[in-house]
Design a protein around this motif. Structure first.
Motif, PDB file in Angstrom:
ATOM      1  N   MET A   1     -94.508  47.769  59.664  1.00 53.20           N
ATOM      2  CA  MET A   1     -95.584  46.763  59.632  1.00 53.20           C
ATOM      3  C   MET A   1     -95.093  45.361  59.996  1.00 53.20           C
ATOM      4  O   MET A   1     -95.874  44.419  59.971  1.00 53.20           O
ATOM      5  CB  MET A   1     -96.219  46.712  58.238  1.00 53.20           C
ATOM      6  CG  MET A   1     -97.043  47.937  57.886  1.00 53.20           C
ATOM      7  SD  MET A   1     -98.423  48.214  59.006  1.00 53.20           S
ATOM      8  CE  MET A   1     -99.652  47.119  58.340  1.00 53.20           C
TER       9      MET A   1
ATOM     10  N   GLU B   1     -94.428  44.216  62.737  1.00 51.83           N
ATOM     11  CA  GLU B   1     -95.112  43.749  63.954  1.00 51.83           C
ATOM     12  C   GLU B   1     -96.420  43.048  63.603  1.00 51.83           C
ATOM     13  O   GLU B   1     -96.788  42.044  64.226  1.00 51.83           O
ATOM     14  CB  GLU B   1     -95.420  44.919  64.915  1.00 51.83           C
ATOM     15  CG  GLU B   1     -94.201  45.627  65.469  1.00 51.83           C
ATOM     16  CD  GLU B   1     -93.691  46.725  64.543  1.00 51.83           C
ATOM     17  OE1 GLU B   1     -94.209  46.845  63.412  1.00 51.83           O
ATOM     18  OE2 GLU B   1     -92.767  47.455  64.944  1.00 51.83           O
ATOM     19  N   VAL B   2     -97.118  43.600  62.579  1.00 51.71           N
ATOM     20  CA  VAL B   2     -98.387  42.975  62.173  1.00 51.71           C
ATOM     21  C   VAL B   2     -98.113  41.575  61.626  1.00 51.71           C
ATOM     22  O   VAL B   2     -98.835  40.622  61.940  1.00 51.71           O
ATOM     23  CB  VAL B   2     -99.113  43.852  61.109  1.00 51.71           C
ATOM     24  CG1 VAL B   2    -100.364  43.154  60.600  1.00 51.71           C
ATOM     25  CG2 VAL B   2     -99.463  45.209  61.685  1.00 51.71           C
TER      26      VAL B   2
ATOM     27  N   SER C   1    -105.022  34.366  59.100  1.00 49.72           N
ATOM     28  CA  SER C   1    -103.805  34.928  59.700  1.00 49.72           C
ATOM     29  C   SER C   1    -102.613  34.746  58.757  1.00 49.72           C
ATOM     30  O   SER C   1    -101.783  35.660  58.605  1.00 49.72           O
ATOM     31  CB  SER C   1    -103.477  34.239  61.021  1.00 49.72           C
ATOM     32  OG  SER C   1    -104.570  34.315  61.865  1.00 49.72           O
TER      33      SER C   1
ATOM     34  N   LEU D   1    -117.492  22.050  70.156  1.00 44.88           N
ATOM     35  CA  LEU D   1    -116.033  22.156  70.231  1.00 44.88           C
ATOM     36  C   LEU D   1    -115.402  21.777  68.879  1.00 44.88           C
ATOM     37  O   LEU D   1    -114.418  22.398  68.442  1.00 44.88           O
ATOM     38  CB  LEU D   1    -115.499  21.243  71.333  1.00 44.88           C
ATOM     39  CG  LEU D   1    -114.045  21.474  71.751  1.00 44.88           C
ATOM     40  CD1 LEU D   1    -113.842  22.892  72.283  1.00 44.88           C
ATOM     41  CD2 LEU D   1    -113.605  20.468  72.797  1.00 44.88           C
TER      42      LEU D   1
ATOM     43  N   VAL E   1    -100.625  34.549  66.032  1.00 46.91           N
ATOM     44  CA  VAL E   1    -102.052  34.199  66.113  1.00 46.91           C
ATOM     45  C   VAL E   1    -102.298  32.893  65.344  1.00 46.91           C
ATOM     46  O   VAL E   1    -103.029  32.010  65.805  1.00 46.91           O
ATOM     47  CB  VAL E   1    -102.924  35.359  65.547  1.00 46.91           C
ATOM     48  CG1 VAL E   1    -104.375  34.913  65.376  1.00 46.91           C
ATOM     49  CG2 VAL E   1    -102.851  36.568  66.457  1.00 46.91           C
TER      50      VAL E   1
ATOM     51  N   VAL F   1    -116.810  22.180  65.924  1.00 48.98           N
ATOM     52  CA  VAL F   1    -117.033  23.304  65.002  1.00 48.98           C
ATOM     53  C   VAL F   1    -116.062  24.444  65.344  1.00 48.98           C
ATOM     54  O   VAL F   1    -115.497  25.090  64.460  1.00 48.98           O
ATOM     55  CB  VAL F   1    -118.506  23.788  65.078  1.00 48.98           C
ATOM     56  CG1 VAL F   1    -118.719  25.024  64.220  1.00 48.98           C
ATOM     57  CG2 VAL F   1    -119.442  22.673  64.647  1.00 48.98           C
ATOM     58  N   SER F   2    -115.857  24.660  66.638  1.00 47.61           N
ATOM     59  CA  SER F   2    -114.937  25.705  67.082  1.00 47.61           C
ATOM     60  C   SER F   2    -113.508  25.420  66.569  1.00 47.61           C
ATOM     61  O   SER F   2    -112.812  26.329  66.100  1.00 47.61           O
ATOM     62  CB  SER F   2    -114.967  25.772  68.605  1.00 47.61           C
ATOM     63  OG  SER F   2    -113.958  26.601  69.079  1.00 47.61           O
TER      64      SER F   2
ATOM     65  N   ALA G   1     -97.274  39.334  64.554  1.00 51.34           N
ATOM     66  CA  ALA G   1     -98.486  39.039  65.329  1.00 51.34           C
ATOM     67  C   ALA G   1     -99.381  38.055  64.570  1.00 51.34           C
ATOM     68  O   ALA G   1     -99.950  37.135  65.173  1.00 51.34           O
ATOM     69  CB  ALA G   1     -99.247  40.337  65.604  1.00 51.34           C
TER      70      ALA G   1
ATOM     71  N   TYR H   1    -109.956  27.841  59.871  1.00 53.92           N
ATOM     72  CA  TYR H   1    -110.273  28.919  58.915  1.00 53.92           C
ATOM     73  C   TYR H   1    -109.533  30.203  59.308  1.00 53.92           C
ATOM     74  O   TYR H   1    -108.969  30.900  58.469  1.00 53.92           O
ATOM     75  CB  TYR H   1    -111.774  29.236  58.859  1.00 53.92           C
ATOM     76  CG  TYR H   1    -112.702  28.067  58.605  1.00 53.92           C
ATOM     77  CD1 TYR H   1    -112.287  26.970  57.854  1.00 53.92           C
ATOM     78  CD2 TYR H   1    -114.011  28.064  59.099  1.00 53.92           C
ATOM     79  CE1 TYR H   1    -113.154  25.896  57.624  1.00 53.92           C
ATOM     80  CE2 TYR H   1    -114.875  27.007  58.860  1.00 53.92           C
ATOM     81  CZ  TYR H   1    -114.436  25.920  58.130  1.00 53.92           C
ATOM     82  OH  TYR H   1    -115.282  24.870  57.899  1.00 53.92           O
ATOM     83  N   ALA H   2    -109.565  30.497  60.609  1.00 47.03           N
ATOM     84  CA  ALA H   2    -108.929  31.730  61.086  1.00 47.03           C
ATOM     85  C   ALA H   2    -107.410  31.664  60.926  1.00 47.03           C
ATOM     86  O   ALA H   2    -106.755  32.682  60.668  1.00 47.03           O
ATOM     87  CB  ALA H   2    -109.306  31.983  62.542  1.00 47.03           C
TER      88      ALA H   2
ATOM     89  N   LEU I   1    -103.874  29.530  66.895  1.00 48.43           N
ATOM     90  CA  LEU I   1    -105.089  28.943  66.329  1.00 48.43           C
ATOM     91  C   LEU I   1    -104.860  27.498  65.898  1.00 48.43           C
ATOM     92  O   LEU I   1    -105.707  26.628  66.121  1.00 48.43           O
ATOM     93  CB  LEU I   1    -105.550  29.774  65.119  1.00 48.43           C
ATOM     94  CG  LEU I   1    -106.171  31.134  65.476  1.00 48.43           C
ATOM     95  CD1 LEU I   1    -106.200  32.036  64.248  1.00 48.43           C
ATOM     96  CD2 LEU I   1    -107.576  30.968  66.049  1.00 48.43           C
TER      97      LEU I   1
ATOM     98  N   ARG J   1    -113.326  26.194  62.966  1.00 49.01           N
ATOM     99  CA  ARG J   1    -113.240  27.646  62.760  1.00 49.01           C
ATOM    100  C   ARG J   1    -111.817  28.149  63.017  1.00 49.01           C
ATOM    101  O   ARG J   1    -111.366  29.100  62.389  1.00 49.01           O
ATOM    102  CB  ARG J   1    -114.219  28.354  63.707  1.00 49.01           C
ATOM    103  CG  ARG J   1    -115.649  28.263  63.232  1.00 49.01           C
ATOM    104  CD  ARG J   1    -116.578  28.934  64.230  1.00 49.01           C
ATOM    105  NE  ARG J   1    -117.882  29.153  63.652  1.00 49.01           N
ATOM    106  CZ  ARG J   1    -118.561  30.288  63.756  1.00 49.01           C
ATOM    107  NH1 ARG J   1    -118.058  31.299  64.437  1.00 49.01           N
ATOM    108  NH2 ARG J   1    -119.742  30.403  63.207  1.00 49.01           N
ATOM    109  N   ALA J   2    -111.136  27.514  63.955  1.00 51.30           N
ATOM    110  CA  ALA J   2    -109.752  27.914  64.241  1.00 51.30           C
ATOM    111  C   ALA J   2    -108.881  27.690  63.010  1.00 51.30           C
ATOM    112  O   ALA J   2    -107.982  28.496  62.721  1.00 51.30           O
ATOM    113  CB  ALA J   2    -109.213  27.131  65.435  1.00 51.30           C
TER     114      ALA J   2
END
Lengths: 101, 663
Positions: free
Chosen positions: B1, B3-4, B48, B34, B11, B36-37, B7, B43-44, B15, B40-41
């Motif tokens: 795992m 690799e996860v 991650s 943009l 990510v 808001v985007s 990764a 949050y993401a 982000l 969101r990055a």
């Protein structure tokens, strides 16, 4: 295990891309002013400064009243300070009213 | 795992980078989608970091030694709960914890203010930059997911980290360190956007308090760990790692006080910006100190992978924040001036100067050995006398100011009203001083001063509560208890702050008592022989040896007597760990709750003939230090509790300003 891990990672990465691109996917054709977020113009900024001054003066008055009541401030000190503070608050209120259309 | 995990970090880096670049562009051009985007990055990026953390933690729980990090920090016999300590026990894991907390705090702060786009527009890229740095370090410099051919057994966890306090202490400290990134980001965001009004302060006050409270709690937990685990009978040794946490806490304490002057008087705007930048940069400096290897030798840090990166980020952050403050100086000029040197705001100013002076002297004490080695090639040690001197020089006046400040009104106070408010605390202090002299506490001048000042501060706090409750009772026509509740709930920051002050007084009393009036002795004992100190006599009985889990426990059984009467049996000893091939000191502590006093026994050397070297340390009032932690938490919670009226006032202010603008 490596292949499964790669697949999981790829799915997660794609999900992230979709999530981040969400605002554009949901509203693909918005342009111009509709795509601008609210910001304060100079008049609003000035009004904000005045509102801050008003709140500060009113807060100071409230604090002075309470300090006087608790005995931290003597009657003489209270009388000396309350006048200028009231004037500050009144000035700020007057300026806010004057700035109103 | 693994690799996860790799990764997920990759990510996360992508982000955070996107949040920085897209966020900055969106803020400059006021692009709504943009912006808001970019949010969101963030949050993401947090999601991650959570995935990466789960991967590492599950590998630690499974004792998957194919992960280099797991093999280096655990063994198959390590109890599962210490796998948590192993998570942040090593460099890579602790940096992953930094990233996890940073992205978590960033996501929460941005989410809570998501409707105020103009406020958070520049906050997102600032937090993004911090995220990029930590994610990059974990991806490219020192990965927690490096793998190897699985060995049969791991190296185990450092025995001193196999302690329950090590499960709580590092995360608490990191929540504090990283939490300071939020007020820093909002301050820099305010400078970048030119919106230097009060909003960033009101919005981030709770974040600063959270970070400050966690830093304080983390340090106390760390002190308790050192007290219990290191086994030298002390709790703070001015070690650079301890100083690394103390410095940002002192800067944040100064900020929390001076920010009130800005809110009440519109003053100290530049100073507050400098303080918030100082606190955050000191938290980065602290991480640099502990993670770069620079403490071992200034010359080895460049050989390690992390040092130059951290130094680079620190320089970028310091230069960047100073440049922004200089750029926006015209916006930060204050309209009002200090009206009197005898006023609440003046005492806050004195408090700030003392706190910053103490912080900078500690910084100099930490930096001087490194600079000396770098410039002159000689290693110099800055010892405890240096720090103790400055602690007394700045700490005692600070203690006194905690009592003086609440008694003085804002703007200015006449000497007459000052005399009236000071009379009860001053009499209390004098009476306490005389009582202590009669009780024989005059052997230590700093100790006497500390106790007298403590009495003054406690009296002023009690007086403030009493006067406030009495006034509130008259105003609302309610009972005493309800009036006290109303008093606190109407001004949580002030009265929560007083509770924190009471905690600091207890802390000072505990430190003064245990350091100025402590007693210790040591000696070689054969079975049946005794040692005496501080009113206690201990008699060594026998030595035992018992296998336990991943170690063997060696214990000396000792009978304890006070006033000729046996009061207990203590068992100081050592643990011999198999996998780690290390021995840990296991100090025995007997607490007398009535005296808040500890008797500590340290087994220094067990001999084959059954004799031992035993150290006996009596620490009067040391338990006040730990009690102060509980009161500190209570005060912090009161102060942190959300104030709906303040939020409503801020919203109304902005709505009316916007209405003016549109008209």
């Amino acid at each position: 295990m490596t292949a499964l891990a790669l697949v999981i990672s790829a799915i997660a990465a794609v999900a992230c891309v979709l999530w981040v691109a969400g605002p554009f996917l949901r509203e693909p054709t918005v342009a111009g002013a509709a795509d601008l977020f609210d910001d304060l113009d100079p008049a609003a900024s000035q009004a904000l400064v005045l509102a801050e001054e008003r709140d500060r003066a009113l807060g100071a008055l409230k604090e002075l009243e309470f300090d006087h009541r608790t005995g931290k401030i003597s009657d003489n000190d209270y009388r000396e300070q309350v006048g200028p503070l009231r004037r500050e608050a009144a000035d700020a209120l007057r300026q806010i009213e004057a700035a109103q259309p | 795992m693994s690799e996860v995990g790799r990764a997920a970090l990759l990510v996360c880096l992508a982000l955070a980078l996107y949040a920085t670049v897209a966020g900055a562009f969106a803020a400059r051009e006021r692009r709504r989608r943009l912006a808001v985007s970019a949010q969101r990055a963030l949050y993401a990026a947090f999601a991650s970091a959570v995935v990466a953390s789960i991967v590492l933690f599950s590998a630690l729980l499974r004792h998957d030694f194919s992960f280099v990090y797991v093999a280096d920090h655990t063994s198959s016999k390590l109890p599962w709960y210490f796998c948590l300590s192993a998570f942040w026990g090593g460099q890579e894991g602790s940096l992953l914890l930094w990233l996890l907390v940073l992205t978590g705090f960033a996501a929460a702060a941005v989410f809570l203010q998501r409707r105020a786009q103009d406020l958070i527009a520049w906050v997102v890229p600032v937090l993004g930059i911090c995220g990029v740095f930590f994610a990059f370090v974990l991806v490219a410099v020192t990965s927690p997911f490096a793998t190897q051919v699985r060995p049969a057994e791991g190296f185990g966890l450092n025995p001193s980290l196999q302690n329950p306090y090590m499960i709580a202490h590092p995360p608490a400290l990191y929540l504090g360190y990283v939490g300071l990134a939020i007020p820093f980001a909002f301050a820099m965001g305010a400078l970048l956007s030119g919106r230097t009004d009060e909003r960033w302060i009101i919005v981030t006050r709770r974040w600063t308090l959270i970070a400050w409270a966690f830093l304080g709690i983390g340090q106390l937990l760390g002190s308790h760990w050192a007290y219990e685990e290191i086994g030298w009978g002390g709790y703070f040794a001015w070690d650079p790692v301890e100083n690394a946490a103390l410095m940002p806490w002192l800067a944040a304490t100064a900020f929390l006080h001076s920010v009130m002057v800005q809110e009440k008087k519109g003053m100290l705007k530049v100073w507050n910006m400098l303080l918030v930048a100082l606190a955050f940069n000191l938290s980065i400096f602290g991480t640099f100190l502990t993670r770069s290897g620079v403490l071992n030798s200034v010359h080895t840090f460049t050989e390690g992978p992390l040092g130059p990166w951290f130094l680079g980020f620190l320089c970028f952050s310091v230069v960047g924040s100073l440049a922004l403050i200089l750029w926006r100086l015209p916006l930060l000029r204050s309209k009002t001036k200090l009206e009197s040197l005898i006023s609440r705001e003046a005492t806050f100013l004195y408090n700030n100067l003392l706190l910053v002076a103490l912080c900078l002297t500690i910084l100099w004490g930490v930096a001087f050995p490194m600079l000396s080695e770098l410039v002159r090639g000689t290693t110099v040690t800055v010892g405890q006398p240096y720090y103790n001197f400055f602690l007394r020089s700045f700490g005692l006046p600070l203690l006194l100011l905690m009592g003086i400040g609440p008694l003085i009104a804002w703007r200015r106070a006449s000497l007459k009203s000052l005399g009236r408010t000071f009379v009860i605390p001053a009499i209390t202090a004098v009476v306490a001083g005389i009582a202590l002299l009669i009780a024989g506490a005059g052997s230590s001048t700093p100790g006497m001063i500390a106790y007298t000042f403590s009495a003054f501060v406690l009296a002023s706090i009690v007086l403030e509560f009493w006067r406030g409750t009495r006034a509130r009772r008259t105003l609302s026509n309610v009972g005493w208890l309800r009036a006290l509740g109303e008093l606190v709930s109407r001004n949580r920051r002030r009265y929560g702050g007083y509770v924190v002050h009471a905690a600091i007084v207890l802390l000072a009393a505990g430190i003064a008592g245990s350091s100025a009036y402590g007693k210790e002795t040591e000696g070689k004992l054969k079975p049946g022989q005794s040692l005496s100190a501080g009113g206690y006599t201990v008699t060594y009985r026998s030595l035992t040896r018992e296998p336990k889990g991943n170690h063997v426990e060696l214990r000396a059984l000792v009978d304890v007597y006070r006033g000729g009467k046996q009061v207990g049996v203590m068992a100081p000893g050592k643990n011999e760990y198999f996998a780690e091939q290390q021995v840990s000191n296991e100090m025995a502590i007997r607490t007398d709750f009535l005296r808040a006093e500890d008797l500590n026994l340290i087994l220094d050397q067990p001999n084959e003939d059954g004799s031992i070297f035993l150290k006996m340390v009596v620490k009067p009032l040391v338990n006040l230090i730990w009690l102060s932690g509980l009161i500190f938490v209570l005060g912090s919670v009161i102060t942190l509790w959300p104030d709906a009226r303040e939020q409503r006032r801020l919203v109304a202010r902005y709505q009316s300003a916007r209405a003016h603008g549109r008209a």
